[in-house]
Motif scaffolding. Structure first.
Motif, mmCIF file in Angstrom:
data_model
loop_
_atom_site.group_PDB
_atom_site.id
_atom_site.type_symbol
_atom_site.label_atom_id
_atom_site.label_comp_id
_atom_site.label_asym_id
_atom_site.label_seq_id
_atom_site.Cartn_x
_atom_site.Cartn_y
_atom_site.Cartn_z
ATOM 1 N N THR A 213 6.423 5.719 -7.906
ATOM 2 C CA THR A 213 7.033 6.768 -7.102
ATOM 3 C C THR A 213 7.270 6.229 -5.699
ATOM 4 N N ASP A 214 8.121 6.904 -4.948
ATOM 5 C CA ASP A 214 8.485 6.424 -3.615
ATOM 6 C C ASP A 214 7.272 6.257 -2.696
ATOM 7 N N ASP A 215 6.240 7.103 -2.901
ATOM 8 C CA ASP A 215 5.087 7.003 -2.009
ATOM 9 C C ASP A 215 4.266 5.742 -2.253
ATOM 10 N N LEU A 216 4.523 5.054 -3.370
ATOM 11 C CA LEU A 216 3.834 3.787 -3.645
ATOM 12 C C LEU A 216 4.542 2.596 -2.997
ATOM 13 N N LEU A 217 5.762 2.805 -2.511
ATOM 14 C CA LEU A 217 6.533 1.734 -1.872
ATOM 15 C C LEU A 217 6.490 1.953 -0.359
ATOM 16 N N MET A 233 -0.953 5.314 4.435
ATOM 17 C CA MET A 233 0.032 5.790 3.467
ATOM 18 C C MET A 233 -0.381 5.410 2.046
ATOM 19 N N VAL A 234 -0.913 4.203 1.900
ATOM 20 C CA VAL A 234 -1.374 3.757 0.583
ATOM 21 C C VAL A 234 -2.540 4.631 0.124
ATOM 22 N N HIS A 235 -3.455 4.911 1.033
ATOM 23 C CA HIS A 235 -4.617 5.749 0.724
ATOM 24 C C HIS A 235 -4.171 7.148 0.284
ATOM 25 N N ASP A 236 -3.223 7.716 1.007
ATOM 26 C CA ASP A 236 -2.748 9.066 0.697
ATOM 27 C C ASP A 236 -1.963 9.124 -0.621
ATOM 28 N N SER A 237 -1.402 7.996 -1.043
ATOM 29 C CA SER A 237 -0.595 7.972 -2.273
ATOM 30 C C SER A 237 -1.453 8.073 -3.534
ATOM 31 N N ALA A 239 -3.041 5.508 -4.750
ATOM 32 C CA ALA A 239 -3.055 4.184 -5.392
ATOM 33 C C ALA A 239 -4.482 3.649 -5.453
ATOM 34 N N THR A 240 -4.773 2.910 -6.519
ATOM 35 C CA THR A 240 -6.094 2.292 -6.659
ATOM 36 C C THR A 240 -6.031 0.779 -6.466
ATOM 37 N N ALA A 241 -4.828 0.275 -6.181
ATOM 38 C CA ALA A 241 -4.652 -1.159 -5.937
ATOM 39 C C ALA A 241 -3.354 -1.364 -5.163
ATOM 40 N N ALA A 242 -3.211 -2.546 -4.565
ATOM 41 C CA ALA A 242 -1.985 -2.850 -3.818
ATOM 42 C C ALA A 242 -1.670 -4.331 -3.895
ATOM 43 N N VAL A 243 -0.372 -4.627 -3.988
ATOM 44 C CA VAL A 243 0.108 -5.996 -3.784
ATOM 45 C C VAL A 243 0.804 -5.994 -2.426
ATOM 46 N N VAL A 244 0.499 -7.001 -1.607
ATOM 47 C CA VAL A 244 0.970 -7.026 -0.219
ATOM 48 C C VAL A 244 1.703 -8.343 0.014
ATOM 49 N N VAL A 245 2.855 -8.295 0.689
ATOM 50 C CA VAL A 245 3.698 -9.484 0.821
ATOM 51 C C VAL A 245 3.277 -10.407 1.964
ATOM 52 N N ASP A 246 2.343 -9.955 2.822
ATOM 53 C CA ASP A 246 1.977 -10.757 3.996
ATOM 54 C C ASP A 246 0.477 -10.648 4.239
ATOM 55 N N ASP A 247 -0.168 -11.756 4.619
ATOM 56 C CA ASP A 247 -1.625 -11.788 4.757
ATOM 57 C C ASP A 247 -2.140 -10.941 5.916
ATOM 58 N N GLU A 248 -1.425 -10.937 7.037
ATOM 59 C CA GLU A 248 -1.861 -10.108 8.164
ATOM 60 C C GLU A 248 -1.788 -8.628 7.790
ATOM 61 N N MET A 249 -0.722 -8.251 7.095
ATOM 62 C CA MET A 249 -0.589 -6.871 6.636
ATOM 63 C C MET A 249 -1.728 -6.523 5.674
ATOM 64 N N ALA A 250 -2.044 -7.461 4.782
ATOM 65 C CA ALA A 250 -3.107 -7.229 3.803
ATOM 66 C C ALA A 250 -4.453 -7.030 4.489
ATOM 67 N N ALA A 251 -4.710 -7.790 5.559
ATOM 68 C CA ALA A 251 -5.958 -7.629 6.319
ATOM 69 C C ALA A 251 -6.014 -6.241 6.942
ATOM 70 N N GLY A 252 -4.870 -5.744 7.410
ATOM 71 C CA GLY A 252 -4.805 -4.405 7.979
ATOM 72 C C GLY A 252 -5.102 -3.331 6.948
ATOM 73 N N VAL A 253 -4.499 -3.465 5.752
ATOM 74 C CA VAL A 253 -4.745 -2.509 4.670
ATOM 75 C C VAL A 253 -6.225 -2.518 4.293
#
Length: 331
Positions: A213-217, A233-237, A239-253
């Motif tokens: 769904t759009d809330d997962l993107l 946003m990921v928490h509110d969606s 989701a129980t897992a995430a794939v992240v395209v950038d390492d700094e972003m992943a550290a933030g998540v």
């Protein structure tokens, strides 16, 4: 008193040879007698002579410089790419002009580098608009994409297979039982995200009979602060897992989830894409696609040297191998 610059004339006078002979020694020309070469080198060392790269370029009608266009010089991924580029550039006696484009003035930065008489350009940006493409076509300067892709396949590039990489890690999370997996991306106007990374994610979901769904993107900027905000946003969606395209972003998540008392990997799993040294700094350490970032930079620079010398490329689009490192953010 300011120290005077030592010139090639000074070296020639002190060594008792012509300036042409000094030039041959400096440029590694073998057509110099051994004793003459030793005498010139001794004077070069004694006077601490440093050849002027600009002057050498004018003499040879080559600038001996290459330009690098980086979207964000503070991003670890691009700095690791630049290391590989710099090492090969030094090997072939090229100087580097590093420019930061912020992905907003790619065309202006490209024009600026042309004004500095660069012999070639390595482009790391993820946006190749019509304006930039026209400028590349109009100017006879070789351009190679380093860690970036051209959907029209007009420009040579060095990458990993982003579709396969994202497909594999998404499938890995599906096999762990996750049915709601978030795709955390950089800007969606960048084709590397929509036409490659997202397609790998989508392929794995379709294959498993899962929908998204759009809330997962969710998308933002390639930095920690953006990742932390997207974590909400990921928490509110749900989701129980995430794939992240950038390492700094992943550290933030990851840190957002930790601040919400979400336990990783027991309650939430994360896989990132670049495997920069940031993946080892977080707690727990980030599971990641592994890619040879240094080699991508080095190979792209070598491709550029071939183009600058008028050589044909063996491969127009070089795909280097990738792998996977399971760490603390996956079970």
């Amino acid at each position: 008193m300011e120290k005077q610059t030592v010139t090639i004339y000074d070296v020639a006078r002190e060594a008792g040879v012509s300036m042409a002979t000094v030039s041959r020694v400096v440029n590694g020309n073998t057509n110099v007698r051994a004793e003459t070469k030793e005498k010139v080198e001794a004077v070069i060392e004694r006077l601490d002579y440093r050849p002027n790269a600009v002057a050498r370029g004018l003499a040879s009608r080559k600038s001996t410089t290459i330009g690098i266009i980086v979207p964000d010089v503070t991003n670890v991924y691009f700095s690791e790419l630049a290391r590989g580029i710099d090492d090969v550039a030094q090997m072939y006696n090229y100087q580097i002009i590093l420019t930061n484009s912020d992905e907003k003035n790619n065309s202006n930065v490209f024009e600026s580098l042309l004004g500095k008489q660069v012999e070639g350009i390595l482009y790391m940006g993820n946006i190749i608009d019509d304006n930039l493409r026209d400028k590349i076509k109009k100017n006879n300067v070789p351009v190679v994409l380093s860690g970036s892709v051209d959907v029209e396949k007009q420009l040579p590039s060095v990458n990993i297979d982003y579709v396969s990489a994202m497909y594999e890690v998404t499938k890995h999370l599906i096999e762990h039982g996750h049915q709601k997996i978030a795709f955390v991306s950089g800007p969606l106007d960048e084709t590397i995200n929509t036409e490659f990374k997202f397609k790998g994610y989508q392929k794995a979901l379709v294959e498993a009979g899962l929908d998204y769904t759009d809330d997962l993107l969710v998308s933002g900027d390639y930095n920690y602060q953006s990742g932390y905000q997207l974590g909400a946003m990921v928490h509110d969606s749900g989701a129980t897992a995430a794939v992240v395209v950038d390492d700094e972003m992943a550290a933030g998540v990851l840190n957002y989830m930790t601040d919400q008392d979400v336990v990783t990997p027991d309650d939430f799993e994360i896989v990132t894409l670049n495997n920069s040294h940031i993946t080892l700094l977080t707690r727990p350490q980030l599971s990641s696609v592994t890619q040879p970032i240094y080699d991508i930079g080095a190979v792209s620079m070598r491709m550029l040297t071939k183009l600058m010398n008028g050589e044909e490329l063996d491969t127009h689009d070089m795909i280097l191998p990738h792998g996977y490192a399971g760490r603390g953010t996956t079970k």
